[in-house]
Design an enzyme around this catalytic site. Structure first.
Site, PDB file in Angstrom:
ATOM      1  N   GLY A 152       0.093   1.365  -4.845  1.00 52.24           N
ATOM      2  CA  GLY A 152      -0.586   1.186  -3.555  1.00 52.24           C
ATOM      3  C   GLY A 152      -1.186   2.469  -3.005  1.00 52.24           C
ATOM      4  N   GLY A 181       3.925   2.855  -5.494  1.00 57.31           N
ATOM      5  CA  GLY A 181       3.438   3.750  -6.549  1.00 57.31           C
ATOM      6  C   GLY A 181       1.992   3.479  -6.904  1.00 57.31           C
ATOM      7  CG  ASP A 230      -3.990  -5.608 -20.236  1.00 56.89           C
ATOM      8  OD1 ASP A 230      -2.997  -4.880 -20.377  1.00 56.89           O
ATOM      9  OD2 ASP A 230      -3.966  -6.677 -19.594  1.00 56.89           O
ATOM     10  CB  ALA A 259      -0.940  -0.009   1.209  1.00 60.06           C
ATOM     11  CB  ALA A 260       4.005   2.303   1.399  1.00 62.98           C
ATOM     12  CG  ASN A 317       7.737  -8.656  -8.450  1.00 60.56           C
ATOM     13  OD1 ASN A 317       8.454  -8.139  -7.584  1.00 60.56           O
ATOM     14  ND2 ASN A 317       7.226  -7.968  -9.449  1.00 60.56           N
ATOM     15  CG  HIS A 333      -1.034  -7.835 -17.524  1.00 56.65           C
ATOM     16  ND1 HIS A 333      -1.621  -6.753 -18.156  1.00 56.65           N
ATOM     17  CD2 HIS A 333      -0.058  -7.313 -16.736  1.00 56.65           C
ATOM     18  CE1 HIS A 333      -1.022  -5.647 -17.763  1.00 56.65           C
ATOM     19  NE2 HIS A 333      -0.065  -5.956 -16.897  1.00 56.65           N
ATOM     20  CG  ASP A 361       4.623  -1.408   1.439  1.00 55.64           C
ATOM     21  OD1 ASP A 361       5.745  -1.976   1.487  1.00 55.64           O
ATOM     22  OD2 ASP A 361       4.176  -0.899   0.402  1.00 55.64           O
ATOM     23  CB  SER A 396       2.602  -8.656  -7.843  1.00 53.61           C
ATOM     24  OG  SER A 396       2.113  -8.081  -6.655  1.00 53.61           O
TER      25      SER A 396
HETATM   26  N1  LIG Z   1      -1.416  -5.973 -13.359  1.00 53.32           N
HETATM   27  C1  LIG Z   1      -1.125  -4.827 -13.939  1.00 53.32           C
HETATM   28  O1  LIG Z   1      -1.793  -4.419 -14.888  1.00 53.32           O
HETATM   29  C2  LIG Z   1      -0.011  -3.982 -13.405  1.00 53.32           C
HETATM   30  C3  LIG Z   1       0.078  -2.626 -13.790  1.00 53.32           C
HETATM   31  C4  LIG Z   1       1.108  -1.859 -13.265  1.00 53.32           C
HETATM   32  C5  LIG Z   1       2.053  -2.431 -12.409  1.00 53.32           C
HETATM   33  N2  LIG Z   1       1.937  -3.724 -12.069  1.00 53.32           N
HETATM   34  C6  LIG Z   1       2.892  -4.352 -11.139  1.00 53.32           C
HETATM   35  O2  LIG Z   1       2.574  -3.946  -9.806  1.00 53.32           O
HETATM   36  C7  LIG Z   1       3.738  -4.082  -8.979  1.00 53.32           C
HETATM   37  C8  LIG Z   1       3.943  -2.832  -8.126  1.00 53.32           C
HETATM   38  O3  LIG Z   1       4.207  -1.719  -8.925  1.00 53.32           O
HETATM   39  P1  LIG Z   1       4.501  -0.282  -8.268  1.00 53.32           P
HETATM   40  O4  LIG Z   1       4.732   0.656  -9.377  1.00 53.32           O
HETATM   41  O5  LIG Z   1       3.451   0.029  -7.255  1.00 53.32           O
HETATM   42  O6  LIG Z   1       5.887  -0.576  -7.513  1.00 53.32           O
HETATM   43  P2  LIG Z   1       6.506   0.211  -6.268  1.00 53.32           P
HETATM   44  O7  LIG Z   1       7.912  -0.233  -6.152  1.00 53.32           O
HETATM   45  O8  LIG Z   1       6.235   1.652  -6.394  1.00 53.32           O
HETATM   46  O9  LIG Z   1       5.668  -0.322  -5.031  1.00 53.32           O
HETATM   47  C9  LIG Z   1       5.723  -1.657  -4.638  1.00 53.32           C
HETATM   48  C10 LIG Z   1       5.490  -1.711  -3.160  1.00 53.32           C
HETATM   49  O10 LIG Z   1       5.528  -3.078  -2.780  1.00 53.32           O
HETATM   50  C11 LIG Z   1       6.127  -3.102  -1.493  1.00 53.32           C
HETATM   51  N3  LIG Z   1       6.593  -4.439  -1.159  1.00 53.32           N
HETATM   52  C12 LIG Z   1       7.718  -5.083  -1.534  1.00 53.32           C
HETATM   53  N4  LIG Z   1       7.803  -6.281  -0.933  1.00 53.32           N
HETATM   54  C13 LIG Z   1       6.684  -6.403  -0.186  1.00 53.32           C
HETATM   55  C14 LIG Z   1       6.189  -7.397   0.678  1.00 53.32           C
HETATM   56  N5  LIG Z   1       6.839  -8.547   0.886  1.00 53.32           N
HETATM   57  N6  LIG Z   1       5.034  -7.183   1.309  1.00 53.32           N
HETATM   58  C15 LIG Z   1       4.340  -6.031   1.105  1.00 53.32           C
HETATM   59  N7  LIG Z   1       4.757  -5.047   0.313  1.00 53.32           N
HETATM   60  C16 LIG Z   1       5.919  -5.228  -0.316  1.00 53.32           C
HETATM   61  C17 LIG Z   1       7.242  -2.079  -1.564  1.00 53.32           C
HETATM   62  O11 LIG Z   1       7.672  -1.707  -0.268  1.00 53.32           O
HETATM   63  C18 LIG Z   1       6.556  -0.970  -2.326  1.00 53.32           C
HETATM   64  O12 LIG Z   1       5.958  -0.041  -1.464  1.00 53.32           O
HETATM   65  C19 LIG Z   1       4.888  -4.353  -9.951  1.00 53.32           C
HETATM   66  O13 LIG Z   1       5.171  -5.730  -9.956  1.00 53.32           O
HETATM   67  C20 LIG Z   1       4.329  -3.939 -11.302  1.00 53.32           C
HETATM   68  O14 LIG Z   1       4.930  -4.607 -12.380  1.00 53.32           O
HETATM   69  C21 LIG Z   1       0.936  -4.513 -12.562  1.00 53.32           C
HETATM   70  O1  LIG Z   2       4.130  -2.670 -17.987  1.00 56.29           O
HETATM   71  C1  LIG Z   2       4.372  -2.945 -16.813  1.00 56.29           C
HETATM   72  O2  LIG Z   2       5.447  -3.426 -16.451  1.00 56.29           O
HETATM   73  C2  LIG Z   2       3.342  -2.645 -15.758  1.00 56.29           C
HETATM   74  C3  LIG Z   2       1.985  -3.160 -16.103  1.00 56.29           C
HETATM   75  O3  LIG Z   2       1.954  -4.520 -16.330  1.00 56.29           O
HETATM   76  C4  LIG Z   2       1.322  -2.392 -17.212  1.00 56.29           C
HETATM   77  O4  LIG Z   2       0.706  -3.015 -18.076  1.00 56.29           O
HETATM   78  O5  LIG Z   2       1.380  -1.161 -17.198  1.00 56.29           O
END
Ligand SMILES: NC(=O)c1ccc[n+]([C@@H]2O[C@H](COP(=O)([O-])OP(=O)(O)OC[C@H]3O[C@@H](n4cnc5c(N)ncnc54)[C@H](O)[C@@H]3O)[C@@H](O)[C@H]2O)c1
Ligand SMILES: O=C(O)C[C@H](O)C(=O)O
Length: 347
Positions: free
Chosen positions: A47, A45, A183, A42-43, A127, A210, A67, A151
């Site tokens: 979250g 980008g 998407d 939750a902390a 991850n 995805h 987090d 994730s």
């Molecule tokens: N499904 C989708 O469409 C989609 C879209 C965008 C991003 N994502 C994925 O989402 C994930 C997060 O992206 P982001 O930009 O928020 O990254 P980020 O680095 O800004 O935030 C990730 C957070 O996860 C926390 N974290 C790490 N290990 C942890 C644990 N064991 N328990 C709890 N929290 C933990 C970190 O402290 C951090 O605050 C990435 O894997 C990214 O690829 C998926």
């Molecule tokens: O592209 C990425 O790595 C993050 C996410 O899966 C997205 O589609 O934006």
């Protein structure tokens, strides 16, 4: 603000066919069920804005923000927003149990994001372990929750979660979702631009998985209908498949999509909550255990209900271009699914 919140709650309730025993909290003459939502990561980008959007959702009564660090601040900040839910921050593994206990929906945006030049699969090594340990805790502390996996790589993290739950004896295939809503959000936005249609009226199913070519938007089924050339459909398909990379490159090393993902994650969690509350005809595209193809997991339109997945809808009629795309994506998606399963069982 209070009046509009009450209006939203009332309209959510009027669309809901929840039975009375579920209704535990009253707002004047109307009631909505108590629902706890937990955000893991939750902390981060995603979250932080996702937590804010969930705080704005009148279907949530308790919002738990977890987090490894930083969540007390996020929770104090979001908690001042004058909407229904009570917000609590939890930081560090010793507080994970409390964050999860009693949760109806767990949203997981925990883990590292891509940098330019990386694929989503390049995130696997970090991850996969994070998702595995978080899902082990979910199996222990809230085995009945709906799990919304954000994730990456989603094509592998969802199978990892399934294996963890199977080992714990808690797996219910109706309750595990890979969030592919972004998407759909992208496909709608890009299609509206080319079709010259009001974006709020546009619908585009997106199937497959995805990552790259595993993301297959079905523009032949898009509404409102538009007479787009084959070249335009090809360009729209490619832009949807590369949407994540477009953001990663524009952010130039500062991460991947966070704001549009928070929006998409909030939309999907809202759909899950509506399904749980008995709202009829809630349909979203999502990556779930599936028999619509020979692959064990696949994204397609799914009807959501009181226990999660109520029905995985079939793919409908595909154009020749989409049929070709479907056959092309299968080997990559199969390999990503198998990689997740192998990881979960080897570690
Ligand atoms: N499904 C989708 O469409 C989609 C879209 C965008 C991003 N994502 C994925 O989402 C994930 C997060 O992206 P982001 O930009 O928020 O990254 P980020 O680095 O800004 O935030 C990730 C957070 O996860 C926390 N974290 C790490 N290990 C942890 C644990 N064991 N328990 C709890 N929290 C933990 C970190 O402290 C951090 O605050 C990435 O894997 C990214 O690829 C998926
Ligand atoms: O592209 C990425 O790595 C993050 C996410 O899966 C997205 O589609 O934006």
């Amino acid at each position: 603000m209070k009046a509009s919140l009450l209006r939203s709650v009332r309209s959510a309730v009027s669309r809901s066919s929840s039975s009375n025993h579920l209704l535990r909290r009253s707002f004047g003459t109307e009631s909505v069920p108590e629902r706890k939502v937990t955000v893991l990561g939750a902390a981060g980008g995603i979250g932080q804005p996702l937590s804010l959007l969930m705080k704005l959702n009148p279907l949530v009564s308790r919002l738990a923000l977890y987090d490894i660090a930083g969540t007390p601040g996020v929770a104090a900040d979001v908690g001042h927003v004058n909407t229904r839910s009570e917000v609590t921050g939890y930081a560090g593994e010793e507080q994970l149990a409390k964050a999860l206990e009693g949760s109806d929906v767990v949203i997981i945006p925990a883990g590292v994001p891509r940098k330019p030049g990386m694929t989503r699969d390049d995130l696997f090594n970090i991850n996969a372990g994070i998702v595995k340990s978080l899902c082990t805790a979910i199996a222990k502390y809230c085995p009945n929750a709906l799990v919304n996996m954000i994730s990456n790589p989603v094509n592998s993290t969802v199978p990892i979660a399934a294996e963890v739950f199977k080992k714990a004896g808690t797996y219910d295939e109706r309750k595990l979702f890979g969030v592919t809503t972004l998407d759909v959000v992208r496909a709608k936005t890009f299609y509206a631009g080319k079709a010259n249609a009001p974006v709020s009226e546009v619908n585009v199913p997106v199937i497959g998985g995805h990552a790259g070519i595993t993301i297959l938007p079905l523009f032949s089924q898009a509404t409102p209908k538009a007479n787009l050339s084959d070249d335009t459909i090809l360009a729209l398909t490619k832009r949807t498949q590369d949407g994540g990379t477009e953001v990663v490159e524009a952010k130039a090393g500062k991460g991947s999509a966070t704001l549009s993902m928070a929006y998409a994650g909030a939309l999907f969690a809202d759909a899950c909550l509506k399904g749980l509350n008995g709202v009829p005809d809630v349909v979203e595209c999502t990556f779930v255990q599936s028999t619509v193809t020979e692959l064990p997991f696949f994204a397609s339109k799914v009807k959501l209900g009181k226990n999660g997945v109520e029905q995985v809808l079939d793919l409908g009629t595909l154009s020749d271009f989409e049929k070709e795309g479907l056959e092309k994506l299968k080997p990559e998606l199969k390999a990503s699914i198998e990689k997740g399963i192998q990881f979960a069982n080897a570690n």
